[in-house]
Design an enzyme around this catalytic site. Structure first.
Site, PDB file in Angstrom:
ATOM      1  CG  ASP A 112      -0.330   0.192   2.528  1.00 40.14           C
ATOM      2  OD1 ASP A 112       0.915   0.276   2.588  1.00 40.14           O
ATOM      3  OD2 ASP A 112      -1.069   0.295   3.537  1.00 40.14           O
TER       4      ASP A 112
ATOM      5  CB  CYS B  80       0.599  -2.734   4.521  1.00 37.41           C
ATOM      6  SG  CYS B  80       0.195  -3.866   5.861  1.00 37.41           S
TER       7      CYS B  80
ATOM      8  CB  THR C 215       1.375  -3.516  10.834  1.00 32.24           C
ATOM      9  OG1 THR C 215       0.225  -3.832  10.024  1.00 32.24           O
ATOM     10  CG2 THR C 215       1.071  -2.302  11.707  1.00 32.24           C
TER      11      THR C 215
ATOM     12  CG  HIS D 101       8.386 -25.264  10.897  1.00 33.37           C
ATOM     13  ND1 HIS D 101       8.372 -25.130  12.260  1.00 33.37           N
ATOM     14  CD2 HIS D 101       9.567 -25.865  10.582  1.00 33.37           C
ATOM     15  CE1 HIS D 101       9.507 -25.620  12.766  1.00 33.37           C
ATOM     16  NE2 HIS D 101      10.243 -26.062  11.762  1.00 33.37           N
TER      17      HIS D 101
ATOM     18  CG  HIS E 153       6.807 -29.067   9.349  1.00 31.73           C
ATOM     19  ND1 HIS E 153       6.417 -28.551  10.567  1.00 31.73           N
ATOM     20  CD2 HIS E 153       8.129 -29.332   9.450  1.00 31.73           C
ATOM     21  CE1 HIS E 153       7.471 -28.496  11.366  1.00 31.73           C
ATOM     22  NE2 HIS E 153       8.519 -28.965  10.712  1.00 31.73           N
TER      23      HIS E 153
HETATM   24  C1  RB5 Z   1      -2.144   2.440   6.493  1.00 37.58           C
HETATM   25  O1  RB5 Z   1      -2.101   3.603   7.230  1.00 37.58           O
HETATM   26  C2  RB5 Z   1      -2.009   1.235   7.415  1.00 37.58           C
HETATM   27  O2  RB5 Z   1      -3.196   1.010   8.071  1.00 37.58           O
HETATM   28  C3  RB5 Z   1      -1.583   0.035   6.613  1.00 37.58           C
HETATM   29  O3  RB5 Z   1      -0.377   0.292   5.963  1.00 37.58           O
HETATM   30  C4  RB5 Z   1      -1.357  -1.264   7.356  1.00 37.58           C
HETATM   31  O4  RB5 Z   1      -0.501  -1.099   8.446  1.00 37.58           O
HETATM   32  C5  RB5 Z   1      -2.540  -2.063   7.682  1.00 37.58           C
HETATM   33  O5  RB5 Z   1      -2.478  -3.158   8.217  1.00 37.58           O
END
Ligand code: RB5
Length: 144
Positions: free
Chosen positions: A8, A65, A67, A98, A133
């Site tokens: 993203d 993204c 996180t 695994h 596995h």
């Molecule tokens: C975008 O701000 C953020 O929500 C996205 O990059 C991500 O971390 C979502 O899981």
């Protein structure tokens, strides 16, 4: 080996690191976007990458993204996808060994270039172990 890559807006910058690393290490990168930091919705790009892997157009996928959580949840909705969020290189090794993971998810906001490159190195250096596995991985199926 052809690798689908997507993110993203939060992952666009480190996506360039991923694409460069892949190309420098002999992999073909299919960059499925986005190409600017304009705000987008991560499920749209996670789905593109997951479809490319599920239909055999690409061998594996890499998603980023903020996180790594949003893209992993989204990619795992596609049948045949085993997307693993790897916060460090060791997670990448274990996800291949695994879980026979076929999509690597990375965090752009809680990682750095060196960790991402090490994580890629481990991911591509590791094969599925099979054995005990295998039956577990075969049990991962949509169930309702
Ligand atoms: C975008 O701000 C953020 O929500 C996205 O990059 C991500 O971390 C979502 O899981």
């Amino acid at each position: 080996m052809k690798i689908a890559v997507g993110s993203d807006h939060a992952g666009v910058e480190f996506k360039k690191t991923v694409v460069s690393w892949l190309e420098a290490n002999g992999y073909e990168a299919n960059d499925m976007g986005p190409y600017t930091e304009e705000s987008v919705d991560y499920p749209d790009f996670a789905r593109k990458v997951a479809f490319a892997v599920a239909n055999g157009e690409c061998d594996q996928g890499i998603l980023l993204c903020g996180t790594g959580i949003g893209v992993s949840i989204s990619a795992n909705k596609v049948k045949g996808i085993r997307a693993a969020l790897a916060c460090n290189p060791e997670f990448a090794t274990l996800a291949r060994q695994h879980n026979n993971a076929n999509v690597l998810c990375l965090s752009a906001r809680f990682s750095d270039k060196a960790t991402i490159e090490e994580t890629l190195k481990n991911w591509f250096a590791t094969d599925f172990e099979g054995g005990r596995h295998e039956k577990r991985v075969n049990k991962i199926e949509p169930c309702c």
